[in-house]
Enzyme design. Structure first.
Site, PDB file in Angstrom:
ATOM      1  N   GLY A 237     -14.831  41.674-104.653  1.00 60.90           N
ATOM      2  CA  GLY A 237     -14.611  42.996-104.080  1.00 60.90           C
ATOM      3  C   GLY A 237     -13.186  43.442-104.320  1.00 60.90           C
ATOM      4  O   GLY A 237     -12.499  43.942-103.422  1.00 60.90           O
ATOM      5  N   HIS A 238     -12.726  43.216-105.546  1.00 60.38           N
ATOM      6  CA  HIS A 238     -11.376  43.614-105.929  1.00 60.38           C
ATOM      7  C   HIS A 238     -11.225  43.544-107.441  1.00 60.38           C
ATOM      8  O   HIS A 238     -12.095  43.005-108.142  1.00 60.38           O
ATOM      9  CB  HIS A 238     -10.325  42.728-105.255  1.00 60.38           C
ATOM     10  CG  HIS A 238     -10.536  41.255-105.459  1.00 60.38           C
ATOM     11  ND1 HIS A 238     -10.333  40.634-106.657  1.00 60.38           N
ATOM     12  CD2 HIS A 238     -10.956  40.290-104.603  1.00 60.38           C
ATOM     13  CE1 HIS A 238     -10.614  39.348-106.534  1.00 60.38           C
ATOM     14  NE2 HIS A 238     -11.009  39.110-105.295  1.00 60.38           N
ATOM     15  N   ALA A 239     -10.101  44.075-107.922  1.00 61.19           N
ATOM     16  CA  ALA A 239      -9.701  43.938-109.329  1.00 61.19           C
ATOM     17  C   ALA A 239      -8.279  43.404-109.340  1.00 61.19           C
ATOM     18  O   ALA A 239      -7.590  43.425-108.314  1.00 61.19           O
ATOM     19  CB  ALA A 239      -9.771  45.293-110.032  1.00 61.19           C
TER      20      ALA A 239
END
Ligand code: TYD
Length: 132
Positions: free
Chosen positions: A50-52
């Site tokens: 749930g991130h980059a």
């Protein structure tokens, strides 16, 4: 589109005693490994990621079990199930990822191009799609 996630097949040595896979710099991974971490005991129905990352690249390997990796570069969305201990998914920088549908007792190992740095995370999808 350049810099899409891609699969890497690592060496697999099989004999009567079972299988062995190895990763050796600089032969198998397109960056110098700075960090290794692993994720396990994920409760049923939970998701990870749930991130980059702004600069970090990673390779995700399922050592045991099975997990679905969703990725998006802001335009192209992909989803792949990883379930082989000799296959890694290279996830480039600036790629949103979510890890979901963990089977029971799944263990994933992640090879990273950088030391841990919270500043490198983009945890807000709308921010990610804006700067992408
Ligand atoms: P996070 O990257 O959010 O986990 P995931 O992407 O797998 O869902 O990390 C969870 C927590 O662990 C967060 O507080 C940061 C910390 N952490 C470290 O301290 N060092 C590390 O190498 C990693 C990957 C995470």
């Amino acid at each position: 589109m350049i810099n899409r996630p891609y699969l890497i097949n690592f060496p697999k040595i099989s004999d009567d005693r079972g299988n062995l896979t190895f990763i050796q710099n600089p032969d198998h991974v397109p960056f110098e490994i700075q960090r290794v971490y692993w994720i396990y005991d994920v409760p049923s129905g939970q998701t990870r990621g749930g991130h980059a990352f702004k600069t970090q690249e990673e390779i995700i390997i399922t050592l045991s079990g099975s997990v679905e990796i969703y990725t998006s570069d802001g335009i192209t969305e992909e989803s792949i199930t990883l379930n082989r201990p000799y296959v890694g998914l290279h996830v480039p920088k600036m790629t949103w990822r979510q890890l979901r549908n963990f089977s029971t007792n799944t263990v994933i190992m992640i090879l990273s191009s950088d030391p841990f740095n919270e500043e490198d995370y983009i945890r807000d999808y709308s921010q990610f799609s804006t700067i992408r």
